[in-house]
Design a protein around this motif. Structure first.
Motif, PDB file in Angstrom:
ATOM      1  N   TRP A 144       0.829  -1.198   0.000  1.00 28.88           N
ATOM      2  CA  TRP A 144       0.000   0.000   0.000  1.00 28.88           C
ATOM      3  C   TRP A 144       0.868   1.253   0.000  1.00 28.88           C
ATOM      4  N   ALA A 145       1.877   1.305   0.879  1.00 23.61           N
ATOM      5  CA  ALA A 145       2.753   2.481   0.949  1.00 23.61           C
ATOM      6  C   ALA A 145       3.517   2.664  -0.356  1.00 23.61           C
ATOM      7  N   ALA A 146       4.015   1.560  -0.902  1.00 24.60           N
ATOM      8  CA  ALA A 146       4.769   1.651  -2.153  1.00 24.60           C
ATOM      9  C   ALA A 146       3.882   2.108  -3.300  1.00 24.60           C
ATOM     10  N   ASP A 147       2.636   1.674  -3.313  1.00 26.27           N
ATOM     11  CA  ASP A 147       1.709   2.071  -4.366  1.00 26.27           C
ATOM     12  C   ASP A 147       1.410   3.562  -4.303  1.00 26.27           C
ATOM     13  N   GLN A 148       1.221   4.082  -3.087  1.00 28.68           N
ATOM     14  CA  GLN A 148       0.983   5.513  -2.928  1.00 28.68           C
ATOM     15  C   GLN A 148       2.190   6.327  -3.409  1.00 28.68           C
ATOM     16  N   LEU A 149       3.375   5.856  -3.088  1.00 27.91           N
ATOM     17  CA  LEU A 149       4.587   6.548  -3.519  1.00 27.91           C
ATOM     18  C   LEU A 149       4.767   6.452  -5.028  1.00 27.91           C
ATOM     19  N   ALA A 150       4.502   5.285  -5.586  1.00 27.34           N
ATOM     20  CA  ALA A 150       4.655   5.098  -7.033  1.00 27.34           C
ATOM     21  C   ALA A 150       3.770   6.069  -7.809  1.00 27.34           C
ATOM     22  N   ASP A 151       2.566   6.314  -7.300  1.00 26.29           N
ATOM     23  CA  ASP A 151       1.670   7.258  -7.970  1.00 26.29           C
ATOM     24  C   ASP A 151       2.293   8.643  -8.031  1.00 26.29           C
ATOM     25  N   ARG A 152       2.900   9.070  -6.945  1.00 29.56           N
ATOM     26  CA  ARG A 152       3.550  10.395  -6.922  1.00 29.56           C
ATOM     27  C   ARG A 152       4.750  10.433  -7.864  1.00 29.56           C
ATOM     28  N   SER A 175      16.602   4.480   2.969  1.00 27.67           N
ATOM     29  CA  SER A 175      15.379   5.057   2.412  1.00 27.67           C
ATOM     30  C   SER A 175      14.422   3.912   2.068  1.00 27.67           C
ATOM     31  N   VAL A 176      13.267   4.264   1.542  1.00 28.65           N
ATOM     32  CA  VAL A 176      12.308   3.239   1.128  1.00 28.65           C
ATOM     33  C   VAL A 176      12.706   2.587  -0.199  1.00 28.65           C
ATOM     34  N   PHE A 177      13.849   3.005  -0.749  1.00 26.67           N
ATOM     35  CA  PHE A 177      14.312   2.494  -2.051  1.00 26.67           C
ATOM     36  C   PHE A 177      15.797   2.181  -1.942  1.00 26.67           C
ATOM     37  N   CYS A 178      16.126   1.196  -1.086  1.00 25.30           N
ATOM     38  CA  CYS A 178      17.543   0.910  -0.878  1.00 25.30           C
ATOM     39  C   CYS A 178      17.837  -0.579  -0.827  1.00 25.30           C
ATOM     40  N   GLN A 179      17.071  -1.347  -0.042  1.00 29.28           N
ATOM     41  CA  GLN A 179      17.298  -2.777   0.016  1.00 29.28           C
ATOM     42  C   GLN A 179      16.844  -3.413  -1.300  1.00 29.28           C
ATOM     43  N   PRO A 180      17.448  -4.524  -1.694  1.00 26.10           N
ATOM     44  CA  PRO A 180      17.083  -5.111  -2.989  1.00 26.10           C
ATOM     45  C   PRO A 180      15.582  -5.320  -3.164  1.00 26.10           C
ATOM     46  N   ARG A 181      14.899  -5.758  -2.120  1.00 32.02           N
ATOM     47  CA  ARG A 181      13.458  -5.946  -2.217  1.00 32.02           C
ATOM     48  C   ARG A 181      12.742  -4.636  -2.463  1.00 32.02           C
ATOM     49  N   ASP A 182      13.182  -3.541  -1.789  1.00 32.12           N
ATOM     50  CA  ASP A 182      12.574  -2.219  -1.994  1.00 32.12           C
ATOM     51  C   ASP A 182      12.715  -1.779  -3.441  1.00 32.12           C
ATOM     52  N   ILE A 183      13.908  -1.975  -3.974  1.00 34.35           N
ATOM     53  CA  ILE A 183      14.198  -1.550  -5.341  1.00 34.35           C
ATOM     54  C   ILE A 183      13.342  -2.325  -6.334  1.00 34.35           C
ATOM     55  N   ASP A 184      13.294  -3.648  -6.144  1.00 30.69           N
ATOM     56  CA  ASP A 184      12.471  -4.475  -7.036  1.00 30.69           C
ATOM     57  C   ASP A 184      11.005  -4.057  -6.975  1.00 30.69           C
ATOM     58  N   LEU A 185      10.517  -3.773  -5.766  1.00 28.76           N
ATOM     59  CA  LEU A 185       9.104  -3.439  -5.585  1.00 28.76           C
ATOM     60  C   LEU A 185       8.738  -2.138  -6.287  1.00 28.76           C
ATOM     61  N   LEU A 186       9.509  -1.072  -6.043  1.00 31.13           N
ATOM     62  CA  LEU A 186       9.146   0.226  -6.622  1.00 31.13           C
ATOM     63  C   LEU A 186       9.376   0.267  -8.127  1.00 31.13           C
ATOM     64  N   LEU A 187      10.371  -0.451  -8.600  1.00 28.88           N
ATOM     65  CA  LEU A 187      10.554  -0.505 -10.049  1.00 28.88           C
ATOM     66  C   LEU A 187       9.430  -1.300 -10.705  1.00 28.88           C
ATOM     67  N   MET A 188       8.952  -2.346 -10.026  1.00 31.96           N
ATOM     68  CA  MET A 188       7.828  -3.104 -10.578  1.00 31.96           C
ATOM     69  C   MET A 188       6.565  -2.245 -10.645  1.00 31.96           C
ATOM     70  N   LEU A 189       6.381  -1.362  -9.658  1.00 28.33           N
ATOM     71  CA  LEU A 189       5.162  -0.570  -9.566  1.00 28.33           C
ATOM     72  C   LEU A 189       5.189   0.691 -10.425  1.00 28.33           C
ATOM     73  N   THR A 190       6.329   1.029 -10.989  1.00 23.52           N
ATOM     74  CA  THR A 190       6.425   2.241 -11.802  1.00 23.52           C
ATOM     75  C   THR A 190       6.609   1.891 -13.272  1.00 23.52           C
ATOM     76  N   ASP A 191       6.051   2.736 -14.110  1.00 27.40           N
ATOM     77  CA  ASP A 191       6.055   2.541 -15.561  1.00 27.40           C
ATOM     78  C   ASP A 191       7.427   2.927 -16.122  1.00 27.40           C
ATOM     79  N   PRO A 192       8.130   2.010 -16.789  1.00 27.13           N
ATOM     80  CA  PRO A 192       9.453   2.331 -17.312  1.00 27.13           C
ATOM     81  C   PRO A 192       9.457   3.430 -18.368  1.00 27.13           C
ATOM     82  N   ASN A 193       8.299   3.719 -18.963  1.00 32.25           N
ATOM     83  CA  ASN A 193       8.242   4.804 -19.940  1.00 32.25           C
ATOM     84  C   ASN A 193       8.301   6.177 -19.269  1.00 32.25           C
ATOM     85  N   TYR A 194       8.092   6.205 -17.955  1.00 30.43           N
ATOM     86  CA  TYR A 194       8.053   7.481 -17.241  1.00 30.43           C
ATOM     87  C   TYR A 194       9.081   7.582 -16.117  1.00 30.43           C
ATOM     88  N   VAL A 195       9.559   6.451 -15.633  1.00 24.73           N
ATOM     89  CA  VAL A 195      10.429   6.457 -14.458  1.00 24.73           C
ATOM     90  C   VAL A 195      11.657   5.589 -14.715  1.00 24.73           C
TER      91      VAL A 195
END
Length: 305
Positions: A144-152, A175-195
């Motif tokens: 849920w937290a990652a999804d809210q951040l991904a939207d921003r 940060s919320v984007f540092c451990q390998p799992r964090d990185i995988d999660l936020l990259l999965m939730l964000t569109d590569p055409n924009y982020v």
């Protein structure tokens, strides 16, 4: 793609000793009263170190201070060019990640417009810091937290894309984007055409990850990268407060004196966008010219440049 150019993130120049002062606040005061001194000193050092690319960062090594020194972003670009330098990127993070997504997008666009006018093509985005693990109540980095951040982040990335500037998320330790799992999660939730993605080899190391493995999994997302060495992982259970970034520095090492596998890192970066650039970073270095020269020499000795 072999490394053919070297750059530096200007956090490298934040050591008070380099400026002959006592604290980083003293450096900021110089930036407020004599921005032209900041930039003349930094650009002379960059030329002496043999680098050609620049990433601006916090004040006074930011694009706004450069504009006060030279009059405009275009004039800043011209001053860099006259010395054989170019601006490639700028670090930025919102003051308040809880602000509405549209507001964050407008703030990012305003900053990206300055970066673009000065020649940059990437905005390196700092993500929110985690809460201390034992904080009460706990603050989880869950879906849920990652999804809210991904939207921003999506709104920010879409806004800067309109200006020809790619938004690349930076892997700051603790940060919320540092451990390998964090990185995988936020990259999965964000569109590569924009982020895009800005892996930092030292900060991934501090977070207990293998920077080469992380970068390999997401090499197609890499827009720019920070080449920095570290002694090894820090605890995830440390107190995360305003001093955490200074405590990171205790684990940073000159390039080649830490644990990063530089030939393997260079191989991954060489197959990514902009892989011909090694953007070096040495947090608050007392003798940045000597350390940058040493880092370049080390990479050349390894045959990656």
């Amino acid at each position: 793609m072999p490394v053919t150019a070297f750059g530096v993130d200007l956090i490298t120049f934040f050591h008070p000793g380099f400026w002959g002062v006592d604290t980083e606040d003293d450096i900021r005061r110089i930036g407020c009263t004599a921005p032209e001194r900041i930039w003349a000193t930094v650009m002379d050092a960059l030329v002496a170190a043999g680098v050609s690319a620049v990433e601006v960062t916090f004040a006074p090594a930011d694009v706004e201070t450069a504009i006060r020194a030279f009059g405009s972003a275009a004039a800043f670009r011209d001053e860099l060019s006259a010395r054989g330098l170019r601006l490639v990127s700028g670090f930025w993070q919102p003051d308040d990640w809880a602000a509405p997504a549209d507001q964050l997008a407008d703030e990012a666009a305003a900053h990206a417009a300055l970066l673009a006018d000065a020649g940059a093509t990437a905005l390196v985005l700092g993500l929110p810091m985690r809460a201390t693990t034992d904080a009460v109540p706990p603050r989880f980095v869950d879906l849920w937290a990652a999804d809210q951040l991904a939207d921003r982040v999506h709104h920010i990335g879409a806004a800067t894309r309109q200006l020809g500037v790619v938004t690349a998320m930076h892997t700051e330790a603790h940060s919320v984007f540092c451990q390998p799992r964090d990185i995988d999660l936020l990259l999965m939730l964000t569109d590569p055409n924009y982020v895009g993605f800005c892996p930092d080899s030292a900060h991934i190391t501090l977070s207990g990850g293998d920077p080469v493995a992380v970068a390999t999994r997401h090499r197609e997302r890499i827009a720019i990268s920070h080449w920095k060495d570290a002694a090894g992982p820090m605890s995830t259970d440390v107190v995360i407060d305003a001093s955490i970034h200074e405590r990171h520095r205790e684990f940073m090492r000159p390039l080649g004196a830490g644990t990063v596998d530089w030939p393997a890192w260079a191989d991954v970066m060489g197959s990514s966008r902009g892989g011909d650039l090694a953007l070096l970073e040495l947090d608050a270095c007392a003798d940045p010219v000597a350390e940058l020269r040493s880092a370049i020499t080390h990479l050349r000795a390894l045959g990656v440049a």
